[in-house]
Design a protein around this motif. Sequence first.
Motif, PDB file in Angstrom:
ATOM      1  N   PHE A  63       0.849  -1.192   0.000  1.00 25.31           N
ATOM      2  CA  PHE A  63       0.000   0.000   0.000  1.00 25.31           C
ATOM      3  C   PHE A  63       0.883   1.239   0.000  1.00 25.31           C
ATOM      4  O   PHE A  63       1.980   1.238   0.552  1.00 25.31           O
ATOM      5  CB  PHE A  63      -0.973   0.013   1.187  1.00 25.31           C
ATOM      6  N   SER A  64       0.403   2.295  -0.650  1.00 25.27           N
ATOM      7  CA  SER A  64       1.193   3.527  -0.741  1.00 25.27           C
ATOM      8  C   SER A  64       0.567   4.679   0.020  1.00 25.27           C
ATOM      9  O   SER A  64       1.158   5.762   0.090  1.00 25.27           O
ATOM     10  CB  SER A  64       1.411   3.912  -2.205  1.00 25.27           C
ATOM     11  N   ASN A  65      -0.619   4.481   0.596  1.00 27.42           N
ATOM     12  CA  ASN A  65      -1.228   5.503   1.443  1.00 27.42           C
ATOM     13  C   ASN A  65      -2.280   4.846   2.333  1.00 27.42           C
ATOM     14  O   ASN A  65      -2.614   3.672   2.160  1.00 27.42           O
ATOM     15  CB  ASN A  65      -1.821   6.650   0.607  1.00 27.42           C
ATOM     16  N   ILE A  66      -2.803   5.603   3.270  1.00 30.56           N
ATOM     17  CA  ILE A  66      -3.735   5.060   4.262  1.00 30.56           C
ATOM     18  C   ILE A  66      -5.025   4.581   3.612  1.00 30.56           C
ATOM     19  O   ILE A  66      -5.534   3.509   3.939  1.00 30.56           O
ATOM     20  CB  ILE A  66      -4.021   6.115   5.357  1.00 30.56           C
ATOM     21  N   MET A  67      -5.566   5.346   2.669  1.00 33.87           N
ATOM     22  CA  MET A  67      -6.821   4.960   2.031  1.00 33.87           C
ATOM     23  C   MET A  67      -6.663   3.629   1.293  1.00 33.87           C
ATOM     24  O   MET A  67      -7.542   2.768   1.353  1.00 33.87           O
ATOM     25  CB  MET A  67      -7.300   6.048   1.080  1.00 33.87           C
ATOM     26  N   GLN A  68      -5.543   3.465   0.623  1.00 35.64           N
ATOM     27  CA  GLN A  68      -5.285   2.215  -0.090  1.00 35.64           C
ATOM     28  C   GLN A  68      -5.205   1.048   0.898  1.00 35.64           C
ATOM     29  O   GLN A  68      -5.743  -0.029   0.643  1.00 35.64           O
ATOM     30  CB  GLN A  68      -3.990   2.353  -0.895  1.00 35.64           C
ATOM     31  N   LEU A  69      -4.554   1.248   2.027  1.00 38.88           N
ATOM     32  CA  LEU A  69      -4.474   0.215   3.067  1.00 38.88           C
ATOM     33  C   LEU A  69      -5.871  -0.180   3.532  1.00 38.88           C
ATOM     34  O   LEU A  69      -6.199  -1.366   3.595  1.00 38.88           O
ATOM     35  CB  LEU A  69      -3.643   0.709   4.251  1.00 38.88           C
ATOM     36  N   LEU A  70      -6.705   0.799   3.850  1.00 28.60           N
ATOM     37  CA  LEU A  70      -8.040   0.512   4.360  1.00 28.60           C
ATOM     38  C   LEU A  70      -8.897  -0.204   3.321  1.00 28.60           C
ATOM     39  O   LEU A  70      -9.608  -1.161   3.643  1.00 28.60           O
ATOM     40  CB  LEU A  70      -8.726   1.802   4.814  1.00 28.60           C
ATOM     41  N   LYS A  71      -8.823   0.232   2.061  1.00 26.12           N
ATOM     42  CA  LYS A  71      -9.601  -0.415   0.999  1.00 26.12           C
ATOM     43  C   LYS A  71      -9.154  -1.857   0.793  1.00 26.12           C
ATOM     44  O   LYS A  71      -9.978  -2.753   0.589  1.00 26.12           O
ATOM     45  CB  LYS A  71      -9.475   0.364  -0.309  1.00 26.12           C
ATOM     46  N   LYS A  72      -7.864  -2.108   0.848  1.00 25.80           N
ATOM     47  CA  LYS A  72      -7.355  -3.464   0.653  1.00 25.80           C
ATOM     48  C   LYS A  72      -7.734  -4.369   1.822  1.00 25.80           C
ATOM     49  O   LYS A  72      -8.079  -5.530   1.623  1.00 25.80           O
ATOM     50  CB  LYS A  72      -5.848  -3.447   0.412  1.00 25.80           C
ATOM     51  N   MET A  73      -7.692  -3.830   3.026  1.00 22.53           N
ATOM     52  CA  MET A  73      -8.114  -4.627   4.181  1.00 22.53           C
ATOM     53  C   MET A  73      -9.612  -4.922   4.103  1.00 22.53           C
ATOM     54  O   MET A  73     -10.041  -6.044   4.375  1.00 22.53           O
ATOM     55  CB  MET A  73      -7.768  -3.914   5.492  1.00 22.53           C
ATOM     56  N   GLU A  74     -10.402  -3.941   3.720  1.00 20.70           N
ATOM     57  CA  GLU A  74     -11.850  -4.133   3.593  1.00 20.70           C
ATOM     58  C   GLU A  74     -12.156  -5.193   2.530  1.00 20.70           C
ATOM     59  O   GLU A  74     -13.007  -6.057   2.727  1.00 20.70           O
ATOM     60  CB  GLU A  74     -12.516  -2.796   3.251  1.00 20.70           C
ATOM     61  N   SER A  75     -11.439  -5.143   1.407  1.00 16.91           N
ATOM     62  CA  SER A  75     -11.618  -6.153   0.352  1.00 16.91           C
ATOM     63  C   SER A  75     -11.229  -7.540   0.861  1.00 16.91           C
ATOM     64  O   SER A  75     -11.879  -8.542   0.527  1.00 16.91           O
ATOM     65  CB  SER A  75     -10.767  -5.809  -0.869  1.00 16.91           C
ATOM     66  N   MET A  76     -10.181  -7.595   1.656  1.00 13.98           N
ATOM     67  CA  MET A  76      -9.740  -8.869   2.219  1.00 13.98           C
ATOM     68  C   MET A  76     -10.836  -9.441   3.120  1.00 13.98           C
ATOM     69  O   MET A  76     -11.205 -10.613   2.986  1.00 13.98           O
ATOM     70  CB  MET A  76      -8.449  -8.647   3.010  1.00 13.98           C
ATOM     71  N   PHE A  77     -11.407  -8.630   4.006  1.00 14.90           N
ATOM     72  CA  PHE A  77     -12.470  -9.093   4.899  1.00 14.90           C
ATOM     73  C   PHE A  77     -13.715  -9.501   4.103  1.00 14.90           C
ATOM     74  O   PHE A  77     -14.357 -10.491   4.417  1.00 14.90           O
ATOM     75  CB  PHE A  77     -12.839  -8.027   5.924  1.00 14.90           C
ATOM     76  N   ASP A  78     -14.050  -8.725   3.065  1.00 13.08           N
ATOM     77  CA  ASP A  78     -15.198  -9.074   2.222  1.00 13.08           C
ATOM     78  C   ASP A  78     -14.966 -10.413   1.540  1.00 13.08           C
ATOM     79  O   ASP A  78     -15.890 -11.217   1.414  1.00 13.08           O
ATOM     80  CB  ASP A  78     -15.462  -7.989   1.173  1.00 13.08           C
ATOM     81  N   GLY A  79     -13.735 -10.659   1.089  1.00 10.09           N
ATOM     82  CA  GLY A  79     -13.409 -11.940   0.454  1.00 10.09           C
ATOM     83  C   GLY A  79     -13.534 -13.104   1.419  1.00 10.09           C
ATOM     84  O   GLY A  79     -13.999 -14.180   1.053  1.00 10.09           O
ATOM     85  N   PHE A  80     -13.115 -12.882   2.656  1.00 10.48           N
ATOM     86  CA  PHE A  80     -13.237 -13.922   3.689  1.00 10.48           C
ATOM     87  C   PHE A  80     -14.682 -14.071   4.169  1.00 10.48           C
ATOM     88  O   PHE A  80     -15.042 -15.082   4.748  1.00 10.48           O
ATOM     89  CB  PHE A  80     -12.395 -13.577   4.928  1.00 10.48           C
ATOM     90  N   GLU A  81     -15.457 -13.000   3.981  1.00  8.55           N
ATOM     91  CA  GLU A  81     -16.783 -12.876   4.582  1.00  8.55           C
ATOM     92  C   GLU A  81     -16.677 -12.978   6.099  1.00  8.55           C
ATOM     93  O   GLU A  81     -17.535 -13.537   6.780  1.00  8.55           O
ATOM     94  CB  GLU A  81     -17.761 -13.913   4.026  1.00  8.55           C
ATOM     95  N   TYR A  82     -15.575 -12.447   6.616  1.00  7.73           N
ATOM     96  CA  TYR A  82     -15.327 -12.439   8.056  1.00  7.73           C
ATOM     97  C   TYR A  82     -14.279 -11.392   8.394  1.00  7.73           C
ATOM     98  O   TYR A  82     -13.285 -11.321   7.683  1.00  7.73           O
ATOM     99  CB  TYR A  82     -14.836 -13.813   8.530  1.00  7.73           C
ATOM    100  N   PRO A  83     -14.419 -10.589   9.427  1.00  2.36           N
ATOM    101  CA  PRO A  83     -15.679 -10.413  10.141  1.00  2.36           C
ATOM    102  C   PRO A  83     -16.731  -9.796   9.215  1.00  2.36           C
ATOM    103  O   PRO A  83     -16.396  -8.966   8.365  1.00  2.36           O
ATOM    104  CB  PRO A  83     -15.333  -9.469  11.290  1.00  2.36           C
ATOM    105  N   GLN A  84     -17.960 -10.238   9.377  1.00  6.24           N
ATOM    106  CA  GLN A  84     -19.009  -9.767   8.490  1.00  6.24           C
ATOM    107  C   GLN A  84     -19.359  -8.322   8.788  1.00  6.24           C
ATOM    108  O   GLN A  84     -19.364  -7.895   9.935  1.00  6.24           O
ATOM    109  CB  GLN A  84     -20.245 -10.641   8.622  1.00  6.24           C
ATOM    110  N   ARG A  85     -19.645  -7.582   7.725  1.00 11.22           N
ATOM    111  CA  ARG A  85     -20.045  -6.191   7.907  1.00 11.22           C
ATOM    112  C   ARG A  85     -21.521  -6.118   8.264  1.00 11.22           C
ATOM    113  O   ARG A  85     -22.301  -6.970   7.855  1.00 11.22           O
ATOM    114  CB  ARG A  85     -19.719  -5.345   6.682  1.00 11.22           C
TER     115      ARG A  85
END
Length: 153
Positions: free
Chosen positions: A43-65
């Motif tokens: 990641f090259s900035n904070i927003m990119q980090l957060l989006k990538k982590m959110e995508s990772m959680f969505d892919g796992f479906e855990y923790p569920q939003r």
Amino acid sequence: MPQGGAGRILNEMCSSRICVDGYGNGEMQGRLYNNYYEEPIVFSNIMQLLKKMESMFDGFEYPQRTFRARNFFGVEKKPEKLPARSAQMQLKPQDECGMVATFYVKVIFRKNASWQGNVQWVNGGQNENFRSIFELLMLMDGVMSGQETEGKM
């Protein structure tokens, strides 16, 4: 799957290591490690980090939003596909560290359109709970900028 095994897997899914390699003007860059990904997620900035982590959680479906993501266009974006680790591959702990700081982040819940969990500052040996993404970022930024935050970090 035995109950103990399921808990371990879920714990590993929501736990990541954030290696911060650069920090300037309130912006961090580095690598994100999770035991379910073969390669680091850069990641090259904070927003990119957060989006990538959110995508990772969505892919796992855990923790569920608990809330569906909204935007001004009314179109739901599909999560970014990240290169997932094969189910047959053995999970192993990462031994990478950031040049500026290293954090273990465990997101336990995704409630109220935010994250709740625990962050450990590896270099300083301190641990704090966070109640929102903003609080998580303030704790991490406080470490890197050398300023005290509201918490103990």
